[in-house]
Scaffold this active site. Sequence first.
Site, PDB file in Angstrom:
ATOM      1  N   LYS A  13     -47.918   5.428  49.894  1.00  0.00           N
ATOM      2  CA  LYS A  13     -49.191   5.380  50.632  1.00  0.00           C
ATOM      3  C   LYS A  13     -49.664   6.775  50.993  1.00  0.00           C
ATOM      4  O   LYS A  13     -50.829   7.127  50.809  1.00  0.00           O
ATOM      5  CB  LYS A  13     -49.012   4.533  51.899  1.00  0.00           C
ATOM      6  CG  LYS A  13     -50.220   4.506  52.836  1.00  0.00           C
ATOM      7  CD  LYS A  13     -51.198   3.393  52.514  1.00  0.00           C
ATOM      8  CE  LYS A  13     -52.472   3.471  53.333  1.00  0.00           C
ATOM      9  NZ  LYS A  13     -52.411   2.811  54.623  1.00  0.00           N
ATOM     10  N   THR A  62     -48.937   1.738  58.719  1.00  0.00           N
ATOM     11  CA  THR A  62     -48.843   3.000  57.995  1.00  0.00           C
ATOM     12  C   THR A  62     -48.267   4.050  58.937  1.00  0.00           C
ATOM     13  O   THR A  62     -48.913   4.443  59.916  1.00  0.00           O
ATOM     14  CB  THR A  62     -50.231   3.436  57.492  1.00  0.00           C
ATOM     15  OG1 THR A  62     -50.667   2.509  56.500  1.00  0.00           O
ATOM     16  CG2 THR A  62     -50.173   4.827  56.877  1.00  0.00           C
TER      17      THR A  62
END
Lengths: 297, 297, 297, 297
Positions: C171, C96
């Site tokens: 995300k 991420t």
Amino acid sequence: MHIGFIGLGNMGSPMAHNLLKAGHQLSVFDLSQPAVEALVEAGANAPGSVVDIARSPAELIITMLPASAHVKTVYLGEQGLLAHVQPGVRLIDSSTIDPLTAREVEALARAQGNPMLDAPVSGGTTGAAAGTLTFMVGGEQSDFDNALPVLQCMGKNIVHCGPAGNGQVAKVANNLLLAISMIATAEAMNLGVALGMDPKLLAGVINTSSGRCWSSDTYNPYPGVMDNVPSARGYSGGFGSDLMLKDLGLASEAARQTGQPVLLGALAQQLYQTFSNQGHGNLDFSAIIKLYTGVSE
Amino acid sequence: MHIGFIGLGNMGSPMAHNLLKAGHQLSVFDLSQPAVEALVEAGANAPGSVVDIARSPAELIITMLPASAHVKTVYLGEQGLLAHVQPGVRLIDSSTIDPLTAREVEALARAQGNPMLDAPVSGGTTGAAAGTLTFMVGGEQSDFDNALPVLQCMGKNIVHCGPAGNGQVAKVANNLLLAISMIATAEAMNLGVALGMDPKLLAGVINTSSGRCWSSDTYNPYPGVMDNVPSARGYSGGFGSDLMLKDLGLASEAARQTGQPVLLGALAQQLYQTFSNQGHGNLDFSAIIKLYTGVSE
Amino acid sequence: MHIGFIGLGNMGSPMAHNLLKAGHQLSVFDLSQPAVEALVEAGANAPGSVVDIARSPAELIITMLPASAHVKTVYLGEQGLLAHVQPGVRLIDSSTIDPLTAREVEALARAQGNPMLDAPVSGGTTGAAAGTLTFMVGGEQSDFDNALPVLQCMGKNIVHCGPAGNGQVAKVANNLLLAISMIATAEAMNLGVALGMDPKLLAGVINTSSGRCWSSDTYNPYPGVMDNVPSARGYSGGFGSDLMLKDLGLASEAARQTGQPVLLGALAQQLYQTFSNQGHGNLDFSAIIKLYTGVSE
Amino acid sequence: MHIGFIGLGNMGSPMAHNLLKAGHQLSVFDLSQPAVEALVEAGANAPGSVVDIARSPAELIITMLPASAHVKTVYLGEQGLLAHVQPGVRLIDSSTIDPLTAREVEALARAQGNPMLDAPVSGGTTGAAAGTLTFMVGGEQSDFDNALPVLQCMGKNIVHCGPAGNGQVAKVANNLLLAISMIATAEAMNLGVALGMDPKLLAGVINTSSGRCWSSDTYNPYPGVMDNVPSARGYSGGFGSDLMLKDLGLASEAARQTGQPVLLGALAQQLYQTFSNQGHGNLDFSAIIKLYTGVSE
């Protein structure tokens, strides 16, 4: 003294002019040709590139650039200062950037024999023109002492804030507090007026009480309370909201890196972002009071 | 002058003592018997109820009560002042309450021939004891002039803020700005120190720059920066966080009623509420900096 | 298929195990030797460096790294993937990181003939172990189709979010909303209970009304409302508060870069920072409700 | 059943019509004569005052009023319900007011022999017209059971939330969460789109992930994502921003009274206040996304 000067924007140009006025010899560079030409007319010479400035006989090179990325390019790039400057030449960066980048560049400069100071300013274009800027300076004491006479050609209040990077730290901490105080003053003034109080009278009470702050007693954002401040002239001039937004971005990023919460600071940043998106980024930062006054303004 | 005084708490008691010291005759009332007895020992008489104070020969009655609800009861209740006081007797409410209630009570008092001022104070228990309070006064000019000599027995800075309720307005606006400035100072000091700057040096720079405010230059919350302030003695004494929380509640309620946004103010209120819930409501309001310093303190 | 896998932390290790279980041949690398050894015991081979993975016969290389800086090193460093991998080898980064870095790396990979996807996950260590992760995937449709069977060995919900970087965008946007919803649920639950309502009953009403959200109906932070969630076991396990803090940092930085205000998001970030500084960063992110419950917990 | 109905505004009128349609006999009152006349045309009778409603043979009286002040007047005033109603007549207040006032009125009603429920609704004018409102009901179980058939004439989801006042508690907690979720959805959608993602695709990902909430999956504020919601028709209709602002005022006041921090809630309230002051109070509350989209909209 022979001084190199890189970055001739709204702040850099008047600063360079003040150095010329004080009798220094100046070699200047900027990507904007008109800015360079104006300085050349005033007596500077213009060698044509950063590398040329680095190789000029200047004993001191001053930079005044928009953001960290430009500072990295001008100092650390292949065609940058550090790759081409003679050992012993002193460096002063007056850009407002994040403290960590300032320290990184300073360490590299010092390691190769170029003493460096970070020296961001406050006082805006007015202070730059009048030579009354405040310089917040980070670096060795002896380098500070050495630079002082030159900085005094451009500013009035020259403060040594400790080791390298601390000039940036002082600037970012001060402007964080300033932005919040300005918005807070806007809230307090508007609330008081909405509750029926005369704005001048309210400012007078606050300025002799515990709510007193620079934003209320020197730069009041409520129109009509003070003369000769941006709120007296439609928020033109002064310190632009988008510049404050940039500084708040530096503050919140520094806060993130050090794990320090800045709850009000983060909200202030978002309010300036909202204000900027509404098309007001070029107004003085005290114009943020317009967020509070509804549709009529 | 014969003065009635109702409300002998941490603030009211020293204020009443100062009136006695100045030579005034005093009739006092409070629900707390020890507080009353201390004043009686100092020379006051204690007629026993609000009604008795109203019916006493006092030409002026001063009230110093915790909140709006108490003010309503003492002034508007069946056993309250307005129902029993002689026409012409002057009234001063020094409680900190919301401006709308202050105006409602004042209008009823004036309508029945009792001139009334709202006169909330700042300066804390220290100022109350020393007779150096600031009074922010709302009401008619002539009533203000008339009350001035009496208020000067208890305070040093007596400011007329305009018509009825404006004393409360000034207080609420000032304290809104104060609370935000204090939290902002805490954020700026902590961020600067986390970035490697000496706290005293940082405060010095801020105090000569645009971040300057009363919270930084007179009452700095960072331990070790100043002497003789709460941060120098574990945040004891001073102006309690729960009192600031109460004032922020008044500010946000007044903001709601007038439709004025107070974005930073609302967040400041919530931060003081969070701090209070963590068990720190009795600490000085500058202790809010502890919210920013993590587990170690 | 022969797959390279770099990054065997809390998430990467179980993901790699699931690939082995699905019958894939695996070459793994991590700086932590015990993590590598556990995979080797399970059947992977361990060539010893990123360069060795790049030069292995793997047709696909998956990376699972802590942050942007690691991704840059592993992909763009001199000893990194891009400098040593064969053209045609496909790349998937499941870290991420910020969308802009993801796009920068992807463009460089694609330019040299290595199709790349960004594929950050949600679902936590539990989902990684169970093979039920959600993958949010950015990149070309054909690359997505190609990768799908492999991703399905590790996850259940595989979503194509558009061109390169959009996995990261999805995300960051989702987790921004998640963090705010979680804090909002904490505020609503605590307020309702403080006003006298049973927490289970309150959650029931909210979950059938317009306040319904994943944080209230699937992961309620109020202890006792649900079983088998972190609030039922002292906030252990789950998705750590410090990981949420990291994601909020990505969101606010992306917001700054695009000039998008995130007022609630910025405040949520600061609240998680405050919570982390109070020593709770390792607790599940639903533990943020403790900020609201005062000293007793 | 013979039912009295007081308060025929945007919500009350369609609710009263639904009672008539269900075959109940109705006596109605409102200060607005046209509203009364419309009900009379539909078959209600209009006795002319609150007192007349109280003295009518109605076994049950329902009120639907704008705010606490009106509820106090209609129930507790000299010309109010409690002073004139027969013992045994049941009372239902469907106004949205603060829980403490609801409990105060209910206690007085019950003490004189009039069982009372608080039953605020959600579902807006559309739900009121369609008879699909949600009722959140506080009060005794037996009174709830008794009222259920009547409430089912006006709503679909009738939830018993516990003792008196808990209907208001559930409403205020739900709407606090709703307002924050809506703003959070606006932030997440705008950030994702600014970073290059298609809004429909982003909503789809969120709605199957942990950011899922009613504001994203049922009432998405981003134009073009959903049909038949206010964002598809210029934010007309729906639940007005000023009504949400009122409910957030109730929430923050209830939070203040109970000492519960509502950090995001307080900020949400201020954002709706800012939005209202910009002239958008009559738009659906999902229009708050306009705060994030700058000058162009």
